[in-house]
Design a protein around this motif. Structure first.
Motif, PDB file in Angstrom:
ATOM      1  N   THR A   1      22.337 -52.239  -8.501  1.00 61.35           N
ATOM      2  CA  THR A   1      21.852 -52.996  -9.676  1.00 61.35           C
ATOM      3  C   THR A   1      20.399 -53.411  -9.468  1.00 61.35           C
ATOM      4  N   TYR A   2      20.115 -53.842  -8.259  1.00 58.29           N
ATOM      5  CA  TYR A   2      18.735 -54.248  -7.956  1.00 58.29           C
ATOM      6  C   TYR A   2      17.803 -53.047  -8.055  1.00 58.29           C
ATOM      7  N   GLU A   3      18.229 -51.877  -7.481  1.00 57.00           N
ATOM      8  CA  GLU A   3      17.376 -50.685  -7.568  1.00 57.00           C
ATOM      9  C   GLU A   3      17.191 -50.255  -9.013  1.00 57.00           C
ATOM     10  N   HIS A   4      18.274 -50.315  -9.751  1.00 55.19           N
ATOM     11  CA  HIS A   4      18.165 -49.904 -11.161  1.00 55.19           C
ATOM     12  C   HIS A   4      17.200 -50.809 -11.908  1.00 55.19           C
ATOM     13  N   HIS A   5      17.255 -52.132 -11.580  1.00 54.13           N
ATOM     14  CA  HIS A   5      16.354 -53.070 -12.234  1.00 54.13           C
ATOM     15  C   HIS A   5      14.922 -52.831 -11.795  1.00 54.13           C
ATOM     16  N   THR A   6      14.738 -52.478 -10.518  1.00 56.58           N
ATOM     17  CA  THR A   6      13.375 -52.335  -9.990  1.00 56.58           C
ATOM     18  C   THR A   6      12.722 -51.042 -10.463  1.00 56.58           C
ATOM     19  N   TYR A   7      13.475 -49.927 -10.299  1.00 55.00           N
ATOM     20  CA  TYR A   7      12.847 -48.627 -10.584  1.00 55.00           C
ATOM     21  C   TYR A   7      13.183 -48.103 -11.964  1.00 55.00           C
ATOM     22  N   PHE A   8      14.251 -48.521 -12.512  1.00 56.44           N
ATOM     23  CA  PHE A   8      14.610 -48.147 -13.868  1.00 56.44           C
ATOM     24  C   PHE A   8      14.575 -46.626 -14.064  1.00 56.44           C
ATOM     25  N   GLU A   9      15.288 -45.886 -13.159  1.00 55.12           N
ATOM     26  CA  GLU A   9      15.267 -44.422 -13.208  1.00 55.12           C
ATOM     27  C   GLU A   9      16.689 -43.897 -13.497  1.00 55.12           C
ATOM     28  N   GLU A  10      16.715 -42.641 -13.862  1.00 59.89           N
ATOM     29  CA  GLU A  10      17.991 -41.990 -14.214  1.00 59.89           C
ATOM     30  C   GLU A  10      18.888 -41.856 -13.003  1.00 59.89           C
ATOM     31  N   ARG A  11      18.341 -41.574 -11.820  1.00 64.03           N
ATOM     32  CA  ARG A  11      19.147 -41.403 -10.614  1.00 64.03           C
ATOM     33  C   ARG A  11      19.901 -42.681 -10.277  1.00 64.03           C
ATOM     34  N   SER A  12      19.203 -43.808 -10.278  1.00 60.95           N
ATOM     35  CA  SER A  12      19.875 -45.076  -9.964  1.00 60.95           C
ATOM     36  C   SER A  12      20.932 -45.411 -11.004  1.00 60.95           C
ATOM     37  N   HIS A  13      20.659 -45.035 -12.250  1.00 60.90           N
ATOM     38  CA  HIS A  13      21.633 -45.261 -13.328  1.00 60.90           C
ATOM     39  C   HIS A  13      22.941 -44.496 -13.033  1.00 60.90           C
ATOM     40  N   GLU A  14      22.819 -43.238 -12.677  1.00 55.90           N
ATOM     41  CA  GLU A  14      23.999 -42.406 -12.429  1.00 55.90           C
ATOM     42  C   GLU A  14      24.735 -42.884 -11.184  1.00 55.90           C
ATOM     43  N   GLN A  15      23.974 -43.306 -10.129  1.00 51.48           N
ATOM     44  CA  GLN A  15      24.627 -43.795  -8.923  1.00 51.48           C
ATOM     45  C   GLN A  15      25.427 -45.054  -9.201  1.00 51.48           C
ATOM     46  N   TRP A  16      24.889 -45.921 -10.038  1.00 48.77           N
ATOM     47  CA  TRP A  16      25.609 -47.147 -10.364  1.00 48.77           C
ATOM     48  C   TRP A  16      26.918 -46.826 -11.089  1.00 48.77           C
ATOM     49  N   VAL A  17      26.842 -45.881 -12.033  1.00 46.44           N
ATOM     50  CA  VAL A  17      28.042 -45.502 -12.793  1.00 46.44           C
ATOM     51  C   VAL A  17      29.107 -44.920 -11.856  1.00 46.44           C
ATOM     52  N   GLU A  18      28.684 -44.043 -10.925  1.00 48.20           N
ATOM     53  CA  GLU A  18      29.645 -43.441 -10.001  1.00 48.20           C
ATOM     54  C   GLU A  18      30.291 -44.514  -9.120  1.00 48.20           C
ATOM     55  N   LYS A  19      29.486 -45.444  -8.617  1.00 47.97           N
ATOM     56  CA  LYS A  19      30.035 -46.475  -7.740  1.00 47.97           C
ATOM     57  C   LYS A  19      30.992 -47.387  -8.510  1.00 47.97           C
ATOM     58  N   HIS A  20      30.647 -47.673  -9.782  1.00 46.84           N
ATOM     59  CA  HIS A  20      31.526 -48.515 -10.596  1.00 46.84           C
ATOM     60  C   HIS A  20      32.874 -47.811 -10.841  1.00 46.84           C
ATOM     61  N   GLU A  21      32.813 -46.508 -11.111  1.00 45.71           N
ATOM     62  CA  GLU A  21      34.059 -45.763 -11.309  1.00 45.71           C
ATOM     63  C   GLU A  21      34.883 -45.772 -10.029  1.00 45.71           C
ATOM     64  N   PHE A  22      34.217 -45.671  -8.880  1.00 48.39           N
ATOM     65  CA  PHE A  22      34.934 -45.733  -7.609  1.00 48.39           C
ATOM     66  C   PHE A  22      35.635 -47.088  -7.438  1.00 48.39           C
ATOM     67  N   LEU A  23      34.926 -48.179  -7.852  1.00 43.05           N
ATOM     68  CA  LEU A  23      35.514 -49.515  -7.780  1.00 43.05           C
ATOM     69  C   LEU A  23      36.748 -49.617  -8.660  1.00 43.05           C
ATOM     70  N   VAL A  24      36.638 -49.053  -9.857  1.00 44.84           N
ATOM     71  CA  VAL A  24      37.789 -49.087 -10.787  1.00 44.84           C
ATOM     72  C   VAL A  24      38.979 -48.353 -10.162  1.00 44.84           C
ATOM     73  N   CYS A  25      38.735 -47.197  -9.569  1.00 44.74           N
ATOM     74  CA  CYS A  25      39.820 -46.415  -8.947  1.00 44.74           C
ATOM     75  C   CYS A  25      40.445 -47.196  -7.793  1.00 44.74           C
ATOM     76  N   GLN A  26      39.571 -47.889  -6.989  1.00 42.65           N
ATOM     77  CA  GLN A  26      40.111 -48.676  -5.882  1.00 42.65           C
ATOM     78  C   GLN A  26      41.065 -49.759  -6.381  1.00 42.65           C
ATOM     79  N   LEU A  27      40.650 -50.449  -7.401  1.00 43.98           N
ATOM     80  CA  LEU A  27      41.468 -51.541  -7.921  1.00 43.98           C
ATOM     81  C   LEU A  27      42.760 -51.022  -8.554  1.00 43.98           C
TER      82      LEU A  27
END
Length: 809
Positions: free
Chosen positions: A56-82
């Protein structure tokens, strides 16, 4: 308590304790592993939340497409864990914490979705002040949610980690306590075992030592109820018996000396019996090693050996027919033939036989050691050899007596050894006779089979299904195809089969193996190239471990050619019959017209000139009119005769009762004029042509009325009966009758037994009946005598038959 029960209890208690300990340990270990696993999962969720905060911090700082996609993937991983691991947490507090994490996950997803599409700031596009402000607020909310969720994950981790540590300590302490308890229990059990077994065993050991030393008065006198107590009391009883045995031992020594003497005598007798057995076995061995051409030669040799074994001078063998109760002399020994001149009796009834046949009546060996003094003997025939001693033995085949072996004139009396020797010997010899008979039957069977195999007019082959070659075949098989035996042995079916190819032959062979057999026709090519029609019958069979096809084939080329010629002839005959039928119809139709003219004009001539010409002219005109009428009737009868097969109707159910009622109505005038009495029994329903069957009844009843005795009203009866699957109809009358020599003649066309002046008619009626009955698949005949009436019989099949050359009804 018994020792077995004590040992079982001593063994069960530690085992039960160990099992309980093992079960408790396994359960506690599984709980520790579960708590550790839940702590690890909570730790992984915390790491995922930390990763999301960094992203979230990287996405806020750099505001790039790569950080956006990484955040989405990690969030989906969190959902699967729960979703996947949330079920591990089963307590209410843990479920509440997991649910808080799930809500945080949903909020994070919702907040992050507010960013919209992939950002483009990193690609050179600047955001507006308002967009930056919005972006900062969302980022702050995201970090806030993550900051709240991380402690929840830490709480889950710490709770389960602390639980795992607590359970581990409990397991350790419990193991120490249980091991100590088991050690104390084992020491207690060892003391009990020593107390329960060692002391009684020591007493037994000491008592055995005293008994061994010769003190037979030693006793334990134990009152224990376990096995050692029973053993102690048994020891006392044994000591008592030993003391008693010691007293009787002296008496036994005396008896033993006496028995040794008796046994010595028995051994001497056994040596004699052994010598006899060796002699019998030697004779049997010699008998089994010889080759005999016939059964009689084998029996003769065995009879001579039996005489020698029994130390006798003469012997004989009779065959016994148990069904007819007769004895047949088969063979005398050679010594008998030297001085016996008595006439042989080939068959002797058992009831008339003397004492020499008592073994058959009693079904056991019979000894006569003083034959001349026997009161019940019938005496010997003139010329018979003198008989002093006699032993006869029945020979059994199963439960049935098949023969009698007799020996005589031994120097010493016959005894049990002689009987046993003969019984044992003759049983073995008879088995050889039976085997010889079986060998003879097998040889004859083989010769018959070989004769049938080689002399058969059909080709016979035995095919190996794997190679497709004939492993055995007769001369016809290869000569019909023009090959030598050597050439045919190297051929497969595909080499001369025309109709089927190799693949089709294999399929056909498999079908025969599956179904068991098959009959079919095919084509074979001879060595010269000629194609022959053959009928084949193939049957699957197994010989040993191999499968074969037993095949018989017959050359039916000439038969098929003859059938084809017969078919052509039948077609030609069918065309000829149609032409004849057409000719008969046209001829009868064309003859009707001139006959009608002749009859009409002759009647006009008679009416106009009747009495005006002379008397002869009137007679001639009458002849012409009568001839024309008879010719017209004859033509109509011939036309009806020809239409039996050409214009007959298809068979249908016909109620014969209704049919006879119509026939009786048609003949009502003739019945009244002749005062005839017609009686009709109960008739069946048959498959027939109603019109034609009515013609049969009408002709037969009409003839009964016509050929009635003068001055006597005719009596006519119609009945039916079942006979061999047919309905047998009979029409009986009391008329003038027919002589037997005319029975066949009356069913032929134009055959009359009386003149037209006596009885009218054309001579076609019975021939018409015969043709109609034969069309229905039946037959017609009569029984009669002159002046005694006639009975006409005809049959109609109960099952429908086939018309002559027409349909099957």
């Amino acid at each position: 308590m018994k020792i077995r029960t004590k040992l079982i209890l001593i063994g069960i208690i530690p085992v039960v304790l160990l099992l309980v300990l093992a079960a408790t340990f396994l359960f506690a270990t599984s709980q520790v592993e579960r708590a550790n696993h839940k702590a690890i999962v909570a730790d992984e969720i915390g790491e995922t939340l930390s990763d999301l905060a960094i992203l979230t911090y990287e996405h806020h700082t750099y505001f790039e497409e790569r950080s956006h996609e990484q955040w989405v993937e990690k969030h989906e991983f969190l959902v699967c864990q729960l979703e996947d691991d949330g079920a591990l947490y089963d307590t209410a507090e843990e479920q509440e914490l997991v649910e808080r994490l799930r809500r945080t996950s949903r909020n994070l997803g919702f907040l992050f979705a507010q960013y919209g599409p992939h950002p483009t700031h990193g690609q050179g596009v600047r955001q507006t002040a308002q967009g930056k402000n919005f972006h900062q607020r969302i980022t702050a909310r995201l970090l806030q949610e993550l900051a709240v969720a991380s402690p929840v994950a830490v709480t889950l981790h710490e709770r389960n980690y602390a639980r795992a540590l607590a359970l581990s300590r409990q397991i350790y302490l419990s193991s120490i306590l249980v091991v100590g308890g088991i050690a104390i229990l084992i020491l207690a059990i060892s003391f009990l075992v020593i107390r329960a077994f060692t002391v009684p065993v020591g007493i037994l050991n000491e008592s055995f030592a005293r008994i061994s030393g010769g003190d037979l008065s030693c006793r334990i006198d134990s009152a224990a109820k376990d096995e050692l107590g029973v053993l102690s009391r048994g020891f006392d009883a044994m000591a008592q018996r030993l003391q008693e045995s010691n007293d009787s031992l002296r008496h036994l020594n005396l008896e033993l000396e006496q028995r040794v003497e008796e046994r010595t005598g028995e051994l001497s007798h056994a040596n004699v019996e052994l010598r006899l057995n060796e002699e019998r076995l030697a004779v049997l061995l010699a008998l089994s090693q010889r080759e005999f051409a016939t059964e009689e030669e084998l029996i003769r040799y065995a009879l001579e050996d039996a005489v020698r074994l029994a130390r006798s001078k003469v012997g004989y063998l009779h065959f016994f027919n148990e069904d007819q109760q007769t004895l047949g002399l088969f063979l005398w020994s050679e010594a008998v033939m030297g001085f016996c001149t008595a006439t042989k009796t080939p068959h002797y009834p058992l009831r008339e036989a003397g004492v020499w046949a008592d073994c058959v009546r009693q079904r056991q060996p019979v000894v006569h050691n003083d034959y001349p003094t026997l009161a019940e003997k019938k005496g010997l025939p003139k010329g018979h050899f003198p008989l002093l001693r006699h032993l006869s033995v029945p020979i059994f085949d199963g439960e049935k007596i098949v023969a009698v072996l007799g020996v005589g004139n031994k120097e010493d009396p016959y005894d049990a050894d002689d009987i046993r020797q003969l019984i044992l010997y003759i049983r073995s010899a008879w088995e050889m006779v039976r085997r010889k008979r079986v060998e003879t039957l097998l040889l004859e069977s083989e010769q018959r089979y070989r004769t049938i195999f080689n002399e058969s007019p059909d080709g016979i082959l035995l095919f190996d299904v794997e190679t497709g070659k004939a492993v055995e075949f007769n001369e016809v098989a290869h000569r019909r195809l023009g090959y030598t035996r050597e050439e045919f042995a190297g051929l497969t079916v595909a080499d001369y089969e025309v109709r089927e190819q190799s693949g089709e032959i294999r399929v056909h062979v498999e079908a025969v193996k599956r179904l068991g057999r098959d009959d079919f026709e095919t084509l074979h090519r001879t060595k010269s190239g000629e194609i022959r029609n053959v009928a084949v019958s193939a049957q699957a069979m197994t010989l040993g471990e191999h499968q074969y096809l037993y095949v018989i084939f017959r050359d039916i080329t000439e038969l098929r050619q003859a059938q084809e010629a017969l078919k052509q002839y039948a077609d030609s005959l069918k065309r000829s019959n149609k032409e004849l039928e057409h000719f008969a119809y046209v001829a009868s139709h064309d003859l009707q017209e001139p006959l009608r003219k002749i009859g009409s004009f002759t009647e006009l001539l008679a009416r106009k000139y009747q009495g005006k010409l002379d008397e002869k002219a009137d007679i001639y005109i009458g002849y012409i009119v009568d001839g024309a009428r008879r010719m017209q009737v004859l033509i109509n009868d011939l036309l009806a005769f020809s239409r039996v097969t050409t214009q007959g109707k298809e068979f249908a159910p016909v109620d014969c009762n209704a049919l006879l009622a119509r026939v009786q109505q048609d003949l009502e005038l003739a019945l009244k004029e002749s005062s005839a009495r017609l009686s009709v029994g109960e008739l069946p329903t048959v498959m027939a042509d109603a019109v034609q069957l009515g013609q049969v009844f009408q002709n037969l009843i009409g003839n009964a009325i016509k050929y009635r005795a003068a001055g006597q009203p005719p009596e006519i009866g119609v009945t039916v009966a079942e006979q061999d699957g047919d309905w047998l109809f009979s029409v009986r009358d009391t008329g003038i009758g027919i002589e037997p020599r005319h029975f066949e003649r009356v069913f032929q066309l134009f055959q009359r037994l009386h003149t037209r002046e006596e009885y009218s008619g054309t001579g076609i009626g019975l021939a018409l009946c015969k043709k109609i009955v034969e069309r229905h698949g039946g037959k017609i005949w009569l029984e009669s005598a002159a002046g005694k009436g006639s009975t006409f019989f005809f049959t109609v099949p109960r099952a429908p038959g086939r018309e002559d050359g027409q349909q099957k009804t």
